[in-house]
Design an enzyme around this catalytic site. Sequence first.
Site, PDB file in Angstrom:
ATOM      1  CG  HIS A  62      -0.333  -0.455   2.482  1.00 40.34           C
ATOM      2  ND1 HIS A  62       0.683   0.252   3.071  1.00 40.34           N
ATOM      3  CD2 HIS A  62      -0.533  -1.541   3.290  1.00 40.34           C
ATOM      4  CE1 HIS A  62       1.048  -0.353   4.186  1.00 40.34           C
ATOM      5  NE2 HIS A  62       0.343  -1.460   4.339  1.00 40.34           N
ATOM      6  CG  HIS A  66       3.707  -0.259   8.017  1.00 41.01           C
ATOM      7  ND1 HIS A  66       2.595   0.260   8.619  1.00 41.01           N
ATOM      8  CD2 HIS A  66       3.229  -1.174   7.135  1.00 41.01           C
ATOM      9  CE1 HIS A  66       1.509  -0.303   8.114  1.00 41.01           C
ATOM     10  NE2 HIS A  66       1.861  -1.177   7.205  1.00 41.01           N
ATOM     11  CG  HIS A 100       4.517  -4.934   4.353  1.00 45.04           C
ATOM     12  ND1 HIS A 100       4.117  -3.997   3.435  1.00 45.04           N
ATOM     13  CD2 HIS A 100       3.639  -4.832   5.381  1.00 45.04           C
ATOM     14  CE1 HIS A 100       3.049  -3.362   3.884  1.00 45.04           C
ATOM     15  NE2 HIS A 100       2.738  -3.847   5.072  1.00 45.04           N
ATOM     16  CB  CYS A 114       2.998  -0.848  13.491  1.00 49.87           C
ATOM     17  SG  CYS A 114       2.878  -0.415  11.752  1.00 49.87           S
TER      18      CYS A 114
END
Lengths: 121, 121
Positions: A62, A66, A100, A114
């Site tokens: 996306h 992160h 990922h 995160c």
Amino acid sequence: MGIVHKYRGNFEWDGVAVKEYVTGEAVGATRRVLIGAEESAQNFAVRYFEIPPGGVSALDNHAHDHGVFILRGRARVLLGNREVEVGHGDVVYIPPHETHQFRVIGDEPLGFICVVSGKRE
Amino acid sequence: MGIVHKYRGNFEWDGVAVKEYVTGEAVGATRRVLIGAEESAQNFAVRYFEIPPGGVSALDNHAHDHGVFILRGRARVLLGNREVEVGHGDVVYIPPHETHQFRVIGDEPLGFICVVSGKRE
């Protein structure tokens, strides 16, 4: 106003709800928003995720990036086309549009912080 | 490309430089950028700060907000006009334009992760 979530131990914090984390093949995974909309944070969010032993997060790709800090357990992390084993204290940066996935290894749940932008879509 | 900074123990990470952290009355304070410009992160930065026993960070007030996660040591944190004692695992959100300062208490250095927006001034 500044907000403090005191740590209770055992990966629980005062004033932070435990929510289901629906992802990949990971029954019983959980999600805690440590800093986010409820804290009126608009620029970033800091979450704590936990995935039980044997669990695998969704294969994601996306636009938002992160920042990950592993607090407990071990995982093999897919980053693009390579896999890296990570554990306590390791830091992972997943840039925008990189595929990922987290695959828990060992007997302990994988727990990680995160960080994401508050402006993600 | 995804980046992993392996944890070496003792609050050191592979590929992360230790820099001086100039702040308040805190001789020997340090700063490690875990995720930032060198990792090509544009939306947020994740840093690790350490302040020795007896140290006090600068009395700060600015437009960008902070997300803080205490990794070691204890501090009294000024948040606006109140003080809160924090230690290992505690989470602190410092919103924009809130006066804040960390005063280390006890014999251990204060070590904390601090998240900021990548768009801060």
